[in-house]
Enzyme design. Structure first.
Site, short mmCIF file in Angstrom:
data_model
loop_
_atom_site.label_atom_id
_atom_site.label_comp_id
_atom_site.label_asym_id
_atom_site.label_seq_id
_atom_site.Cartn_x
_atom_site.Cartn_y
_atom_site.Cartn_z
N ASP A 15 0.91 -1.08 0.09
CA ASP A 15 0.05 -0.14 0.14
C ASP A 15 0.93 1.29 0.21
OD1 ASP A 15 -2.70 1.47 0.56
OD2 ASP A 15 -1.79 1.85 2.46
N ASP A 17 -0.30 5.07 0.74
CA ASP A 17 -0.57 6.20 1.97
C ASP A 17 -0.64 5.86 3.49
OD1 ASP A 17 -1.05 8.73 0.26
OD2 ASP A 17 -2.48 7.09 -0.72
#
Length: 230
Positions: A15, A17
């Site tokens: 991922d 953020d």
């Protein structure tokens, strides 16, 4: 923790953020500013509930929560304007560069699986272009036609894994996440998942994670039969 041993993996999905990039606070500030124009308060609780969502999904929930007199398109445009000013300042999270460079150096196939759009990634990673170059490919959910639904749906991780040339099985992939929705998406994709959550999120929400860490700096690659740090 040193003695923990998990199933061997061959590919790693990240991922972005809140996991590799310290951007969630900047997104929160953008949503907070726009909500304030409508007399609404964008709280941490609301922010935490939408971590991992695609932009359109976040906006839809905000408008529904506060019954705002605006369209999703108009609200999203306001948020994007704020983000264009805030996100270029985003810094990499502790341990992110070390881990990604290490896996790349040792030939471990790695890819990015983010709910963000292509434009958003370009904006917030403009000062981290070399870092992005370590990834085999980038899957950006909000603008990827093959990613049919946002997290917690497993679509983004399954699509991302399918784009490696050797098309690994889901169980051969390790996901790194920071959010509950991302963890659920990895679980649904039948992938092991290491979660590095915001300290404000209740750790009890991550009981279905393979491993929960306070920082990427704590990760020991050899626990998943990946090359150990030198």
């Amino acid at each position: 923790m040193v003695n923990l041993k998990f199933d061997k993996v061959t590919h790693v999905l990240f991922d972005l953020d809140g996991l590799l990039l310290d951007s969630e606070g900047l997104y929160g500030e953008a949503y907070k500013r726009v909500c304030a124009r409508y007399g609404a308060e964008f709280t941490w609780e609301l922010h935490a509930s939408v971590l991992g969502f695609q932009g359109q999904e976040v906006v839809a929930k905000i408008i529904e929560t506060f019954n705002l007199p605006t369209s999703k398109e108009a609200f999203l445009q306001e948020v994007q304007q704020e983000c264009s000013m805030l996100l270029p300042d985003a810094k990499l999270m502790p341990g992110a560069e070390k881990l990604v460079k290490h896996l790349h150096k040792h030939g471990i196939p790695i890819a990015l699986a983010t709910s963000s759009s292509e434009d958003s990634v370009r904006t917030k990673m403009q000062n981290h272009k070399e870092f992005l170059g370590y990834f085999h490919h980038l899957t950006m959910g909000s603008t990827d036609p093959e990613v049919t639904r946002g997290k917690p749906d497993p679509s983004i991780f399954l699509v991302c894994a399918s784009r490696f040339p050797d098309k690994p099985k889901p169980e051969d992939c390790l996901v790194f996440e920071d959010a509950v929705n991302g963890m659920k998406a990895a679980n649904a994709a039948n992938m092991q998942v290491v979660v590095v959550p915001d300290a404000r999120i209740d750790k009890n929400l991550f009981q279905s994670a393979t491993l929960v860490l306070d920082s990427l700096e704590e990760f020991k690659p050899e626990q998943f039969d990946l090359p150990a740090y030198d």
